[in-house]
Design an enzyme around this catalytic site. Structure first.
Site, mmCIF file in Angstrom:
data_model
loop_
_atom_site.group_PDB
_atom_site.id
_atom_site.type_symbol
_atom_site.label_atom_id
_atom_site.label_comp_id
_atom_site.label_asym_id
_atom_site.label_seq_id
_atom_site.Cartn_x
_atom_site.Cartn_y
_atom_site.Cartn_z
ATOM 1 N N ASN A 268 70.752 41.131 -13.102
ATOM 2 C CA ASN A 268 70.496 42.466 -13.674
ATOM 3 C C ASN A 268 71.571 43.455 -13.254
ATOM 4 O O ASN A 268 72.013 44.285 -14.066
ATOM 5 C CB ASN A 268 69.108 42.958 -13.262
ATOM 6 C CG ASN A 268 68.017 42.391 -14.145
ATOM 7 O OD1 ASN A 268 67.903 42.760 -15.310
ATOM 8 N ND2 ASN A 268 67.235 41.455 -13.611
ATOM 9 N N ARG B 22 59.028 49.163 8.850
ATOM 10 C CA ARG B 22 59.401 49.450 7.457
ATOM 11 C C ARG B 22 59.962 50.868 7.345
ATOM 12 O O ARG B 22 60.931 51.120 6.633
ATOM 13 C CB ARG B 22 58.162 49.294 6.569
ATOM 14 C CG ARG B 22 58.460 49.423 5.089
ATOM 15 C CD ARG B 22 57.209 49.230 4.245
ATOM 16 N NE ARG B 22 56.572 47.939 4.418
ATOM 17 C CZ ARG B 22 57.006 46.798 3.884
ATOM 18 N NH1 ARG B 22 58.063 46.789 3.125
ATOM 19 N NH2 ARG B 22 56.371 45.666 4.099
ATOM 20 N N ARG C 71 61.537 43.830 -1.537
ATOM 21 C CA ARG C 71 60.904 44.573 -0.452
ATOM 22 C C ARG C 71 60.033 45.669 -1.047
ATOM 23 O O ARG C 71 60.374 46.252 -2.064
ATOM 24 C CB ARG C 71 61.965 45.274 0.414
ATOM 25 C CG ARG C 71 62.990 44.379 1.030
ATOM 26 C CD ARG C 71 62.654 43.987 2.438
ATOM 27 N NE ARG C 71 62.179 45.086 3.252
ATOM 28 C CZ ARG C 71 61.424 44.909 4.343
ATOM 29 N NH1 ARG C 71 61.075 43.713 4.706
ATOM 30 N NH2 ARG C 71 61.040 45.954 5.054
ATOM 31 N N ASN D 107 62.099 49.983 -11.201
ATOM 32 C CA ASN D 107 62.108 48.545 -10.914
ATOM 33 C C ASN D 107 61.989 47.787 -12.231
ATOM 34 O O ASN D 107 61.512 48.337 -13.231
ATOM 35 C CB ASN D 107 60.908 48.208 -10.011
ATOM 36 C CG ASN D 107 60.870 46.736 -9.640
ATOM 37 O OD1 ASN D 107 61.898 46.135 -9.303
ATOM 38 N ND2 ASN D 107 59.693 46.124 -9.706
ATOM 39 N N HIS E 290 60.308 44.154 -13.682
ATOM 40 C CA HIS E 290 59.364 43.095 -13.314
ATOM 41 C C HIS E 290 59.279 42.102 -14.473
ATOM 42 O O HIS E 290 59.171 42.515 -15.632
ATOM 43 C CB HIS E 290 57.987 43.722 -13.041
ATOM 44 C CG HIS E 290 56.953 42.699 -12.680
ATOM 45 N ND1 HIS E 290 56.912 42.108 -11.436
ATOM 46 C CD2 HIS E 290 55.953 42.126 -13.411
ATOM 47 C CE1 HIS E 290 55.928 41.227 -11.415
ATOM 48 N NE2 HIS E 290 55.328 41.228 -12.595
ATOM 49 N N GLU F 2 53.536 53.599 -4.833
ATOM 50 C CA GLU F 2 53.270 52.908 -3.557
ATOM 51 C C GLU F 2 52.537 51.584 -3.726
ATOM 52 O O GLU F 2 52.380 50.834 -2.764
ATOM 53 C CB GLU F 2 52.520 53.851 -2.597
ATOM 54 C CG GLU F 2 53.448 54.952 -2.103
ATOM 55 C CD GLU F 2 52.867 55.761 -0.956
ATOM 56 O OE1 GLU F 2 52.382 55.146 0.006
ATOM 57 O OE2 GLU F 2 52.894 57.004 -1.048
ATOM 58 N N VAL G 285 52.002 47.695 -5.697
ATOM 59 C CA VAL G 285 52.896 46.590 -6.068
ATOM 60 C C VAL G 285 52.895 46.465 -7.595
ATOM 61 O O VAL G 285 51.883 46.083 -8.190
ATOM 62 C CB VAL G 285 52.438 45.264 -5.415
ATOM 63 C CG1 VAL G 285 53.316 44.107 -5.876
ATOM 64 C CG2 VAL G 285 52.477 45.391 -3.899
ATOM 65 N N ASP G 286 54.001 46.850 -8.213
ATOM 66 C CA ASP G 286 54.173 46.749 -9.665
ATOM 67 C C ASP G 286 53.130 47.560 -10.431
ATOM 68 O O ASP G 286 52.659 47.142 -11.494
ATOM 69 C CB ASP G 286 54.134 45.269 -10.108
ATOM 70 C CG ASP G 286 55.173 44.431 -9.391
ATOM 71 O OD1 ASP G 286 56.295 44.932 -9.180
ATOM 72 O OD2 ASP G 286 54.881 43.275 -9.034
HETATM 73 C C1 GRF Z 1 64.271 39.381 -12.125
HETATM 74 O O1 GRF Z 1 63.471 38.435 -12.805
HETATM 75 C C2 GRF Z 1 63.513 40.664 -11.932
HETATM 76 O O2 GRF Z 1 62.610 40.919 -12.967
HETATM 77 C C3 GRF Z 1 62.768 40.410 -10.656
HETATM 78 O O3 GRF Z 1 63.657 39.684 -9.862
HETATM 79 C C4 GRF Z 1 64.569 38.967 -10.692
HETATM 80 C C5 GRF Z 1 65.934 39.371 -10.254
HETATM 81 O O4 GRF Z 1 66.934 38.636 -10.878
HETATM 82 N N1 GRF Z 1 62.335 41.660 -10.085
HETATM 83 P P1 GRF Z 1 68.465 39.034 -10.652
HETATM 84 O O5 GRF Z 1 68.700 39.050 -9.141
HETATM 85 O O6 GRF Z 1 68.712 40.350 -11.281
HETATM 86 O O7 GRF Z 1 69.238 37.910 -11.302
#
Ligand code: GRF
Length: 220
Positions: free
Chosen positions: A17, A68, A94, A110, A112, A145, A147-148
């Site tokens: 990414n 943390r 993390r 983020n 996901h 705060e 998770v997802d």
């Molecule tokens: C991706 O599938 C993202 O959705 C998840 O972790 C993976 C990261 O892949 N959070 P990369 O390191 O960007 O190749």
């Protein structure tokens, strides 16, 4: 035209990414600049991607910190020093503390690999296959705060096919991650995001009918 949006990108692994964001910036499709890449993992292959493109990068291992909060304050310090305006989690494995999120309020996103709120957490491609859903996909969301659990900004749906393995589905999803993450960052850069509680509105979108999908496809 507004200036370039300054990004801080956090990674833990492969960095595909990150690569897609770099590529979009380099081809002029994303008015942003990566100020710094931080990895918590010294062996993250994504670090070499940053280096190849002359982007500043650093390792901050969580193992070197006793809590943390201490770890997150070091991240905060580095990101503030670098002038990061938007914090992009790109495979960063993390959980971030409330203190970090308050330091960058509504400025941490983020990606996901599932259609949230379905399948939060890890190993989600296998979970989608096991459940028997016809679509999975990916979600770019604000980080809160949980998770997802933060408000969704953009999602892409991909079909789940009968012979899919987790790896095959993950690769299909990842191809869409590489499209929607730069798009989401572009929304920020262009000031097109209106966040009202859980609802994120994007201004200036195209024809919403283009977003309709069916799987299996309709017969007519
Ligand atoms: C991706 O599938 C993202 O959705 C998840 O972790 C993976 C990261 O892949 N959070 P990369 O390191 O960007 O190749």
């Amino acid at each position: 035209m507004a200036g370039l949006l300054k990004l801080g990108v956090l990674i833990s692994g492969g960095g595909s990414n990150l690569q897609s964001i770099i590529d979009h910036i380099e081809k002029g499709a994303l008015p942003a600049r990566i100020q710094i890449v931080i990895s918590n993992n010294p062996d993250a292959p994504g670090l070499a991607r940053a280096q190849r493109h002359g982007i500043a990068c650093t390792v901050v291992s969580h193992r070197d910190f006793s809590s943390r909060e201490e770890y997150d304050s070091e991240l905060t310090r580095i990101l503030k020093d670098a002038g990061a305006e938007l914090i992009v989690l790109a495979g960063f494995m993390r959980i971030l503390s409330g203190g970090f999120l308050r330091a960058f309020e509504d400025r941490v996103i983020n990606i996901h690999p599932a259609l949230l709120p379905s399948f939060p957490g890890t190993n989600v491609q296998q979970a989608a296959i096991d459940y028997g859903v016809k679509f999975s996909g990916c979600t770019v969301h604000f980080v809160d705060e949980g998770v997802d659990t933060g408000p969704a900004i953009i999602q892409a749906a991909v079909p789940v096919l009968p012979d899919d393995t987790a790896d095959v589905l993950a690769a299909r999803i990842l191809r869409q991650e590489h499209r929607i993450y730069p798009q989401a960052i572009r929304y920020f850069a262009e000031g097109r995001i209106i966040k009202k509680g859980r609802h994120v509105e994007i201004t200036g979108i195209g024809d919403p009918d283009r977003a309709v999908l069916h799987n299996p496809p309709l017969d007519d």
